[in-house]
Design an enzyme around this catalytic site. Structure first.
Site, PDB file in Angstrom:
ATOM      1  N   ASN A 173      48.925  15.298  12.782  1.00  0.00           N
ATOM      2  CA  ASN A 173      48.420  16.612  12.321  1.00  0.00           C
ATOM      3  C   ASN A 173      49.868  17.615  12.501  1.00  0.00           C
ATOM      4  O   ASN A 173      50.181  17.850  13.723  1.00  0.00           O
ATOM      5  CB  ASN A 173      47.430  17.230  12.963  1.00  0.00           C
ATOM      6  CG  ASN A 173      47.029  18.389  12.519  1.00  0.00           C
ATOM      7  OD1 ASN A 173      47.677  19.321  11.891  1.00  0.00           O
ATOM      8  ND2 ASN A 173      45.697  18.913  13.073  1.00  0.00           N
TER       9      ASN A 173
ATOM     10  N   HIS B 210      44.722  19.209   4.374  1.00  0.00           N
ATOM     11  CA  HIS B 210      45.540  19.350   5.478  1.00  0.00           C
ATOM     12  C   HIS B 210      45.307  18.058   6.313  1.00  0.00           C
ATOM     13  O   HIS B 210      44.211  17.552   6.152  1.00  0.00           O
ATOM     14  CB  HIS B 210      44.852  20.674   6.340  1.00  0.00           C
ATOM     15  CG  HIS B 210      45.504  20.446   7.821  1.00  0.00           C
ATOM     16  ND1 HIS B 210      46.589  20.488   8.017  1.00  0.00           N
ATOM     17  CD2 HIS B 210      44.656  20.414   9.010  1.00  0.00           C
ATOM     18  CE1 HIS B 210      46.787  20.247   9.313  1.00  0.00           C
ATOM     19  NE2 HIS B 210      45.663  20.300   9.897  1.00  0.00           N
TER      20      HIS B 210
ATOM     21  N   CYS C 270      46.658  25.840  10.635  1.00  0.00           N
ATOM     22  CA  CYS C 270      46.607  24.735   9.490  1.00  0.00           C
ATOM     23  C   CYS C 270      46.672  25.015   8.141  1.00  0.00           C
ATOM     24  O   CYS C 270      46.775  24.344   7.235  1.00  0.00           O
ATOM     25  CB  CYS C 270      45.967  23.452  10.022  1.00  0.00           C
ATOM     26  SG  CYS C 270      46.123  23.290  11.855  1.00  0.00           S
TER      27      CYS C 270
HETATM   28  N1  ACO Z   1      41.508   8.213  23.871  1.00  0.00           N
HETATM   29  C1  ACO Z   1      40.546   7.840  24.293  1.00  0.00           C
HETATM   30  N2  ACO Z   1      39.361   8.303  24.776  1.00  0.00           N
HETATM   31  C2  ACO Z   1      38.990   9.549  24.192  1.00  0.00           C
HETATM   32  C3  ACO Z   1      40.403  10.225  23.711  1.00  0.00           C
HETATM   33  C4  ACO Z   1      41.503   9.702  23.624  1.00  0.00           C
HETATM   34  N3  ACO Z   1      42.696   9.916  22.927  1.00  0.00           N
HETATM   35  N4  ACO Z   1      40.208  11.654  23.453  1.00  0.00           N
HETATM   36  C5  ACO Z   1      38.757  11.698  23.728  1.00  0.00           C
HETATM   37  N5  ACO Z   1      38.315  10.347  24.277  1.00  0.00           N
HETATM   38  C6  ACO Z   1      36.970  10.124  24.832  1.00  0.00           C
HETATM   39  C7  ACO Z   1      35.964  11.318  25.179  1.00  0.00           C
HETATM   40  O1  ACO Z   1      36.563  11.610  26.522  1.00  0.00           O
HETATM   41  C8  ACO Z   1      34.720  10.904  25.182  1.00  0.00           C
HETATM   42  O2  ACO Z   1      34.385  10.118  26.324  1.00  0.00           O
HETATM   43  P1  ACO Z   1      32.961  10.069  27.109  1.00  0.00           P
HETATM   44  O3  ACO Z   1      31.896   9.642  26.033  1.00  0.00           O
HETATM   45  O4  ACO Z   1      33.145   9.224  27.956  1.00  0.00           O
HETATM   46  O5  ACO Z   1      32.879  11.577  27.187  1.00  0.00           O
HETATM   47  C9  ACO Z   1      34.910  10.150  23.831  1.00  0.00           C
HETATM   48  O6  ACO Z   1      36.164   9.527  23.691  1.00  0.00           O
HETATM   49  C10 ACO Z   1      34.280  10.617  22.785  1.00  0.00           C
HETATM   50  O7  ACO Z   1      34.904  11.928  22.341  1.00  0.00           O
HETATM   51  P2  ACO Z   1      34.620  13.030  21.365  1.00  0.00           P
HETATM   52  O8  ACO Z   1      35.428  14.009  21.673  1.00  0.00           O
HETATM   53  O9  ACO Z   1      32.918  13.108  21.286  1.00  0.00           O
HETATM   54  O10 ACO Z   1      35.213  12.084  20.211  1.00  0.00           O
HETATM   55  P3  ACO Z   1      34.866  12.302  18.659  1.00  0.00           P
HETATM   56  O11 ACO Z   1      34.256  11.079  18.077  1.00  0.00           O
HETATM   57  O12 ACO Z   1      34.451  13.778  18.342  1.00  0.00           O
HETATM   58  O13 ACO Z   1      36.525  12.415  18.177  1.00  0.00           O
HETATM   59  C11 ACO Z   1      38.377  13.775  17.638  1.00  0.00           C
HETATM   60  C12 ACO Z   1      37.285  13.107  18.703  1.00  0.00           C
HETATM   61  C13 ACO Z   1      39.050  12.725  17.030  1.00  0.00           C
HETATM   62  C14 ACO Z   1      39.025  14.715  18.270  1.00  0.00           C
HETATM   63  C15 ACO Z   1      37.508  14.258  16.654  1.00  0.00           C
HETATM   64  O14 ACO Z   1      36.339  15.265  17.165  1.00  0.00           O
HETATM   65  C16 ACO Z   1      37.877  14.994  15.374  1.00  0.00           C
HETATM   66  O15 ACO Z   1      38.901  14.483  14.567  1.00  0.00           O
HETATM   67  N6  ACO Z   1      37.739  16.186  15.246  1.00  0.00           N
HETATM   68  C17 ACO Z   1      38.677  17.090  14.384  1.00  0.00           C
HETATM   69  C18 ACO Z   1      39.761  17.822  15.124  1.00  0.00           C
HETATM   70  C19 ACO Z   1      40.956  17.734  14.335  1.00  0.00           C
HETATM   71  O16 ACO Z   1      41.009  17.216  13.567  1.00  0.00           O
HETATM   72  N7  ACO Z   1      41.535  18.832  14.973  1.00  0.00           N
HETATM   73  C20 ACO Z   1      42.924  18.937  14.578  1.00  0.00           C
HETATM   74  C21 ACO Z   1      43.174  20.326  14.479  1.00  0.00           C
HETATM   75  S1  ACO Z   1      41.951  21.038  13.549  1.00  0.00           S
HETATM   76  C22 ACO Z   1      42.436  21.121  12.078  1.00  0.00           C
HETATM   77  O17 ACO Z   1      43.718  20.990  11.970  1.00  0.00           O
HETATM   78  C23 ACO Z   1      41.683  21.482  11.194  1.00  0.00           C
END
Ligand code: ACO
Length: 319
Positions: free
Chosen positions: A276, A246, A113
């Protein structure tokens, strides 16, 4: 001194739009969850017949048109992609052929990215070192091909697309400064840990991510690189007209602007309708705001990448 300047921008999104509602019919997820955690409402997904080089070609044609530059005048092509058409030759070579030109240098940059910022910094340096006069710098991705569509934790986050700029030598900046960084010890938090060997896939062909770790590191390094590039450019953060980080997640973008003390209306957000698009996200967002007449000649724009590797970087440019 020779400088380089962005003289045209272009982008392309494949026509098929996949909404959160559509995804929630196949995955245990919801529009409300996706929007609340990421700000994403929809993404564009390429047709199976479209490769990164095809998206790159459309974006490049639009950037060349905007710049009033012919493909035959380009003497350097850099394509940032983590979803190349082939293992080799490079997507840049395929793009060169599709543009109907030959002879100029063509290479791919692999910094996930952060790829577009890495590619821009490379092209800027080559122009300043008189190795090129006019460069086509492209970010193009088909991330839909490396997602496990049964994994709700990653499938909802990404989309396909391409963005391009024409960078030309000139007597005033342009690209004031760029900073690039990587930390290979973080390789495990975001990866596609697979390879092709002896005709078989070894490891996994799908994107794996530790979301919380990526989130924390992204906010930290975006803030650090913004300050570092502003100092290198001799430009105060408060004098920046537009911040284009990004486009990973609205919460990451807003946290970055807040840490920099930049008002929300100077933050460029397109992740809501593109999701993304990895290396394509920054040039796509730039082109959208240029074509909307929001980013105008003379504006100071900070472009920031962060992604797998872990890699990050920033460029500060005057349009
Ligand atoms: N729909 C519903 N529930 C979901 C989904 C979904 N799509 N995805 C995960 N969950 C659930 C999980 O299973 C978990 O359930 P549980 O509590 O029963 O175990 C709950 O939601 C919380 O999951 P987390 O992973 O802890 O959620 P978080 O608040 O961290 O959000 C996310 C996840 C959105 C991916 C966040 O961590 C994030 O944005 N991280 C940055 C990652 C990113 O942007 N990556 C892109 C690539 S990296 C880059 O480009 C720099």
């Amino acid at each position: 001194m020779i400088h380089s300047r962005i003289v045209g921008t272009g982008s392309f999104l494949p026509p098929r739009v996949v909404t959160n509602e559509e995804l929630s019919k196949k995955l245990d997820t919801s529009d409300a969850w996706i929007q609340e955690r990421t700000g994403i409402k929809q993404r564009h997904i390429a047709d199976p017949s479209q490769a990164s080089s095809d998206l790159a070609l459309e974006a490049s044609r639009r950037a060349l048109d905007a710049a009033g530059v012919k493909a035959s005048d380009i003497d350097l092509i850099i394509v940032a992609t983590s979803t190349p058409d082939f293992i080799f030759p490079s997507t840049a070579c395929l793009l060169q052929a599709k543009l109907g030109v030959k002879g100029c240098a063509a290479l791919d940059v692999q910094a996930v990215c952060s790829g577009f910022v890495y590619a821009l910094a490379t092209a800027d340096s080559m122009i300043k070192n008189q190795m090129a006069k006019k460069a086509l710098v492209v970010g193009a991705e088909v991330f839909s091909r490396i997602l496990d569509w049964n994994d709700r934790g990653t499938a909802v986050l990404f989309g396909d697309g391409a963005g391009a700029v024409v960078l030309a030598a000139g007597d005033k900046p342009g690209v004031h400064a760029s900073v690039l960084h990587a930390d290979g010890s973080q390789v495990g938090i975001l990866s596609v840990p697979g390879n092709v060997c002896g005709g078989k896939i070894i490891g996994s062909p799908f994107l794996q991510m530790q979301g919380k770790e990526v989130f924390k590191l992204a906010v930290k390094v975006l803030d650090e690189s913004a300050r570092e590039v502003a100092t290198a450019a001799g430009i105060r953060l408060e004098d920046i007209d537009w911040l284009i980080p990004h486009q990973a997640n609205v919460r990451i973008l807003e946290a970055t602007a807040k840490r920099m003390g930049l008002p929300r209306d100077r933050l460029v957000v397109t992740v809501d309708h593109h999701a993304n698009t990895s290396a394509a996200s920054v040039p796509l967002a730039l082109d959208e705001f240029v074509r909307a007449g929001k980013i105008r000649p003379g504006h100071k724009v900070m472009l920031q990448g962060v992604g797998g590797g872990f890699t990050w970087g920033a460029s500060l440019v005057t349009m």
